[in-house]
Design a protein around this motif. Structure first.
Motif, PDB file in Angstrom:
ATOM      1  N   LYS A  92       0.848  -1.189   0.000  1.00  0.00           N
ATOM      2  CA  LYS A  92       0.000   0.000   0.000  1.00  0.00           C
ATOM      3  C   LYS A  92       0.883   1.238   0.000  1.00  0.00           C
ATOM      4  CE  LYS A  92      -3.772  -2.363   0.390  1.00  0.00           C
ATOM      5  NZ  LYS A  92      -4.363  -2.746  -0.852  1.00  0.00           N
ATOM      6  N   SER A  93       0.373   2.317  -0.498  1.00  0.00           N
ATOM      7  CA  SER A  93       1.121   3.570  -0.577  1.00  0.00           C
ATOM      8  C   SER A  93       1.358   4.151   0.814  1.00  0.00           C
ATOM      9  CB  SER A  93       0.348   4.579  -1.424  1.00  0.00           C
ATOM     10  OG  SER A  93       1.000   5.820  -1.396  1.00  0.00           O
ATOM     11  N   ALA A 104       0.014  17.372  -9.137  1.00  0.00           N
ATOM     12  CA  ALA A 104       0.518  17.986 -10.370  1.00  0.00           C
ATOM     13  C   ALA A 104       1.910  17.437 -10.704  1.00  0.00           C
ATOM     14  CB  ALA A 104       0.566  19.505 -10.221  1.00  0.00           C
ATOM     15  N   LYS A 105       2.726  17.204  -9.682  1.00  0.00           N
ATOM     16  CA  LYS A 105       4.055  16.617  -9.900  1.00  0.00           C
ATOM     17  C   LYS A 105       3.935  15.188 -10.430  1.00  0.00           C
ATOM     18  CE  LYS A 105       8.565  16.483  -9.387  1.00  0.00           C
ATOM     19  NZ  LYS A 105       9.458  17.231 -10.253  1.00  0.00           N
ATOM     20  N   GLY A 106       2.994  14.409  -9.894  1.00  0.00           N
ATOM     21  CA  GLY A 106       2.760  13.052 -10.394  1.00  0.00           C
ATOM     22  C   GLY A 106       2.313  13.060 -11.846  1.00  0.00           C
ATOM     23  N   LEU A 175       4.018   8.937  -6.373  1.00  0.00           N
ATOM     24  CA  LEU A 175       3.193   9.977  -7.001  1.00  0.00           C
ATOM     25  C   LEU A 175       2.701   9.529  -8.373  1.00  0.00           C
ATOM     26  CD1 LEU A 175       5.188  13.238  -6.102  1.00  0.00           C
ATOM     27  CD2 LEU A 175       3.101  12.363  -5.032  1.00  0.00           C
ATOM     28  N   VAL A 176       3.578   8.895  -9.136  1.00  0.00           N
ATOM     29  CA  VAL A 176       3.179   8.382 -10.455  1.00  0.00           C
ATOM     30  C   VAL A 176       2.153   7.264 -10.281  1.00  0.00           C
ATOM     31  CG1 VAL A 176       3.995   7.182 -12.518  1.00  0.00           C
ATOM     32  CG2 VAL A 176       5.313   9.080 -11.577  1.00  0.00           C
ATOM     33  N   THR A 177       2.340   6.419  -9.282  1.00  0.00           N
ATOM     34  CA  THR A 177       1.382   5.348  -9.007  1.00  0.00           C
ATOM     35  C   THR A 177       0.009   5.923  -8.709  1.00  0.00           C
ATOM     36  OG1 THR A 177       3.128   3.919  -8.157  1.00  0.00           O
ATOM     37  CG2 THR A 177       0.882   3.412  -7.470  1.00  0.00           C
ATOM     38  N   ASP A 178      -0.048   6.964  -7.910  1.00  0.00           N
ATOM     39  CA  ASP A 178      -1.327   7.606  -7.590  1.00  0.00           C
ATOM     40  C   ASP A 178      -1.972   8.166  -8.852  1.00  0.00           C
ATOM     41  OD1 ASP A 178      -3.262   8.764  -5.597  1.00  0.00           O
ATOM     42  OD2 ASP A 178      -2.511  10.636  -6.509  1.00  0.00           O
ATOM     43  N   TYR A 179      -1.179   8.780  -9.712  1.00  0.00           N
ATOM     44  CA  TYR A 179      -1.730   9.342 -10.946  1.00  0.00           C
ATOM     45  C   TYR A 179      -2.229   8.241 -11.886  1.00  0.00           C
ATOM     46  CZ  TYR A 179      -2.399  12.236 -15.037  1.00  0.00           C
ATOM     47  OH  TYR A 179      -2.963  12.872 -16.108  1.00  0.00           O
ATOM     48  N   VAL A 180      -1.515   7.120 -11.961  1.00  0.00           N
ATOM     49  CA  VAL A 180      -1.963   5.992 -12.796  1.00  0.00           C
ATOM     50  C   VAL A 180      -3.312   5.474 -12.299  1.00  0.00           C
ATOM     51  CG1 VAL A 180      -1.471   3.578 -13.374  1.00  0.00           C
ATOM     52  CG2 VAL A 180       0.315   5.304 -13.599  1.00  0.00           C
ATOM     53  N   LEU A 181      -3.487   5.371 -10.986  1.00  0.00           N
ATOM     54  CA  LEU A 181      -4.774   4.911 -10.450  1.00  0.00           C
ATOM     55  C   LEU A 181      -5.891   5.913 -10.723  1.00  0.00           C
ATOM     56  CD1 LEU A 181      -3.579   3.281  -7.119  1.00  0.00           C
ATOM     57  CD2 LEU A 181      -4.241   2.159  -9.247  1.00  0.00           C
ATOM     58  N   GLN A 182      -5.565   7.212 -10.750  1.00  0.00           N
ATOM     59  CA  GLN A 182      -6.560   8.222 -11.146  1.00  0.00           C
ATOM     60  C   GLN A 182      -6.976   8.025 -12.606  1.00  0.00           C
ATOM     61  OE1 GLN A 182      -5.216  12.212 -10.434  1.00  0.00           O
ATOM     62  NE2 GLN A 182      -4.681  11.776  -8.302  1.00  0.00           N
ATOM     63  N   LEU A 183      -5.983   7.757 -13.478  1.00  0.00           N
ATOM     64  CA  LEU A 183      -6.302   7.518 -14.895  1.00  0.00           C
ATOM     65  C   LEU A 183      -7.159   6.271 -15.064  1.00  0.00           C
ATOM     66  CD1 LEU A 183      -2.931   8.352 -16.693  1.00  0.00           C
ATOM     67  CD2 LEU A 183      -5.010   9.730 -16.593  1.00  0.00           C
ATOM     68  N   LYS A 184      -6.845   5.222 -14.313  1.00  0.00           N
ATOM     69  CA  LYS A 184      -7.606   3.973 -14.392  1.00  0.00           C
ATOM     70  C   LYS A 184      -9.063   4.205 -13.999  1.00  0.00           C
ATOM     71  CE  LYS A 184      -7.964  -0.726 -12.670  1.00  0.00           C
ATOM     72  NZ  LYS A 184      -8.557  -1.229 -13.889  1.00  0.00           N
TER      73      LYS A 184
END
Length: 187
Positions: A92-93, A104-106, A175-184
């Protein structure tokens, strides 16, 4: 007459001796090894002393066994299918709440490192896929991804995707992981 001959001979000798002298480049090098140093290859055998005071050794030293570079955090999941499955199920994160600035950084990091293949919306249609440089890049909608699986893949890579552990710090990978889950979730 003899004195004139001696003076002219002395003058000719003085002119010939001083005409070869150049102040910009002296005739003698007192320490030639300071001007023309010997180059050494990094890991080449040399006569330099190594840590054990032996004459034949490597000129550069390897770090001691078991050392970890400063700021490095160990990732406890191994680079294998079993490690991927464990990370997918359990990891987990550590980021409790992500600020707008970090989101925004992610997004920015995703645009730099991921969008070229995965696309801006995560549909697997990035510029390289459209140009047929890479085929089979999955859409996030087609895969059951979790925080742990995305982080594991960013850290170690999977199939054609290489590891991004050297480009992104641990915090940036989350941060990138969080953004990928937002896209999903948007797909």
């Amino acid at each position: 007459m003899k004195s004139l001959l001696k003076i002219s001979l002395l003058f000719g000798l003085a002119v010939s001796v001083t005409s070869c002298f150049d102040k910009k480049s002296p005739n003698y090098q007192f320490f030639p090894n300071m001007y023309e140093s010997v180059g050494y290859e990094t890991y080449a055998e040399s006569e330099a002393f190594n840590g054990d005071n032996q004459l034949q050794g490597q000129t550069a030293q390897e770090p001691p066994q078991g050392t970890v570079k400063r700021g490095f955090e160990i990732f406890e999941y191994e680079n294998s299918t079993a490690g991927y499955d464990l990370a997918k199920a359990n990891l987990k994160s550590p980021l409790d709440s992500i600020s707008v600035k970090e989101q925004a950084k992610g997004k920015e990091l995703y645009g730099i490192y991921c969008a070229i293949c995965h696309g801006d919306s995560g549909n697997g249609q990035g510029q390289l896929v459209k140009n047929e440089k890479f085929l089979g890049v999955p859409s996030y909608a087609d895969r059951p991804v979790t925080e742990g699986s995305v982080y594991h893949v960013i850290t170690y890579g999977l199939n054609s995707m290489g590891s991004h552990a050297n480009q992104l710090s641990q915090h940036e990978r989350w941060l990138v992981t969080d953004y990928v889950l937002q896209l999903k979730s948007k797909l």
